[in-house]
Write a protein that holds these residues in place. Structure first.
Motif, PDB file in Angstrom:
ATOM      1  N   ASP A  71       0.853  -1.184   0.000  1.00 24.47           N
ATOM      2  CA  ASP A  71       0.000   0.000   0.000  1.00 24.47           C
ATOM      3  C   ASP A  71       0.892   1.238   0.000  1.00 24.47           C
ATOM      4  O   ASP A  71       1.778   1.360   0.836  1.00 24.47           O
ATOM      5  CB  ASP A  71      -0.890  -0.026   1.251  1.00 24.47           C
ATOM      6  N   ARG A  72       0.673   2.150  -0.932  1.00 22.90           N
ATOM      7  CA  ARG A  72       1.517   3.336  -1.049  1.00 22.90           C
ATOM      8  C   ARG A  72       1.514   4.183   0.218  1.00 22.90           C
ATOM      9  O   ARG A  72       2.538   4.705   0.627  1.00 22.90           O
ATOM     10  CB  ARG A  72       1.078   4.190  -2.237  1.00 22.90           C
ATOM     11  N   GLU A  73       0.356   4.329   0.832  1.00 22.48           N
ATOM     12  CA  GLU A  73       0.267   5.157   2.052  1.00 22.48           C
ATOM     13  C   GLU A  73       1.047   4.536   3.211  1.00 22.48           C
ATOM     14  O   GLU A  73       1.717   5.237   3.957  1.00 22.48           O
ATOM     15  CB  GLU A  73      -1.192   5.370   2.447  1.00 22.48           C
ATOM     16  N   VAL A  74       0.967   3.233   3.351  1.00 20.56           N
ATOM     17  CA  VAL A  74       1.707   2.544   4.415  1.00 20.56           C
ATOM     18  C   VAL A  74       3.210   2.684   4.181  1.00 20.56           C
ATOM     19  O   VAL A  74       3.969   2.990   5.101  1.00 20.56           O
ATOM     20  CB  VAL A  74       1.299   1.056   4.498  1.00 20.56           C
ATOM     21  N   GLU A  75       3.639   2.501   2.939  1.00 20.13           N
ATOM     22  CA  GLU A  75       5.067   2.629   2.617  1.00 20.13           C
ATOM     23  C   GLU A  75       5.548   4.059   2.825  1.00 20.13           C
ATOM     24  O   GLU A  75       6.656   4.289   3.308  1.00 20.13           O
ATOM     25  CB  GLU A  75       5.347   2.168   1.186  1.00 20.13           C
ATOM     26  N   ALA A  76       4.719   5.050   2.484  1.00 23.89           N
ATOM     27  CA  ALA A  76       5.087   6.453   2.695  1.00 23.89           C
ATOM     28  C   ALA A  76       5.209   6.755   4.187  1.00 23.89           C
ATOM     29  O   ALA A  76       6.124   7.476   4.608  1.00 23.89           O
ATOM     30  CB  ALA A  76       4.063   7.376   2.043  1.00 23.89           C
ATOM     31  N   ALA A  77       4.319   6.207   4.991  1.00 23.71           N
ATOM     32  CA  ALA A  77       4.393   6.415   6.440  1.00 23.71           C
ATOM     33  C   ALA A  77       5.665   5.797   7.015  1.00 23.71           C
ATOM     34  O   ALA A  77       6.317   6.391   7.881  1.00 23.71           O
ATOM     35  CB  ALA A  77       3.157   5.822   7.123  1.00 23.71           C
ATOM     36  N   LYS A  78       6.036   4.616   6.521  1.00 23.40           N
ATOM     37  CA  LYS A  78       7.280   3.981   6.971  1.00 23.40           C
ATOM     38  C   LYS A  78       8.480   4.852   6.611  1.00 23.40           C
ATOM     39  O   LYS A  78       9.403   5.016   7.408  1.00 23.40           O
ATOM     40  CB  LYS A  78       7.451   2.602   6.330  1.00 23.40           C
ATOM     41  N   ALA A  79       8.477   5.414   5.392  1.00 19.29           N
ATOM     42  CA  ALA A  79       9.580   6.274   4.943  1.00 19.29           C
ATOM     43  C   ALA A  79       9.662   7.529   5.798  1.00 19.29           C
ATOM     44  O   ALA A  79      10.757   7.965   6.180  1.00 19.29           O
ATOM     45  CB  ALA A  79       9.403   6.643   3.474  1.00 19.29           C
ATOM     46  N   ARG A  80       8.518   8.119   6.136  1.00 20.27           N
ATOM     47  CA  ARG A  80       8.522   9.307   7.001  1.00 20.27           C
ATOM     48  C   ARG A  80       9.058   8.969   8.386  1.00 20.27           C
ATOM     49  O   ARG A  80       9.809   9.738   8.982  1.00 20.27           O
ATOM     50  CB  ARG A  80       7.116   9.899   7.101  1.00 20.27           C
ATOM     51  N   ALA A  81       8.701   7.792   8.905  1.00 18.00           N
ATOM     52  CA  ALA A  81       9.190   7.375  10.219  1.00 18.00           C
ATOM     53  C   ALA A  81      10.707   7.168  10.191  1.00 18.00           C
ATOM     54  O   ALA A  81      11.413   7.574  11.123  1.00 18.00           O
ATOM     55  CB  ALA A  81       8.486   6.093  10.666  1.00 18.00           C
ATOM     56  N   ARG A  82      11.216   6.557   9.120  1.00 19.41           N
ATOM     57  CA  ARG A  82      12.673   6.382   8.993  1.00 19.41           C
ATOM     58  C   ARG A  82      13.377   7.734   8.910  1.00 19.41           C
ATOM     59  O   ARG A  82      14.416   7.937   9.534  1.00 19.41           O
ATOM     60  CB  ARG A  82      13.009   5.536   7.761  1.00 19.41           C
TER      61      ARG A  82
END
Length: 93
Positions: A71-82
């Motif tokens: 899911d693009r939104e889940v992956e974007a949230a992971k990237a923001r957290a990193r």
């Protein structure tokens, strides 16, 4: 690998032509060392982007996986957290 090139495989909905071309442009920029080619090199740059775009589309269409789609939104949230962990939280400018 260029940091701006993102994983395009196994997303729902699949990667768009614009996303694939953007990745191709980033790749050609990185390899050529030029953000914007000179007028003398523009045709070669454009042809390289076209070829990399076509090769990327062929690759993505050929890959097979049993993993669930990302899911693009889940992956974007992971990237923001990193990024927050690496650089600290964003502050208002």
């Amino acid at each position: 690998m260029c940091r701006n090139i993102r994983v395009l495989h196994n997303f729902e909905p699949p990667a768009t032509d614009d996303e694939i071309e953007a990745a191709a442009v980033q790749y050609v920029r990185k390899v050529s060392g030029a953000t914007r080619p000179s007028a003398a090199n523009q045709a070669a740059f454009d042809e390289a982007v076209r070829a990399v775009t076509a090769a990327t589309r062929t690759l993505l269409d050929s890959l097979v996986t049993n993993a669930p789609s990302r899911d693009r939104e889940v992956e974007a949230a992971k990237a923001r957290a990193r990024a927050a962990e690496r650089y600290g939280p964003r502050t208002a400018s």
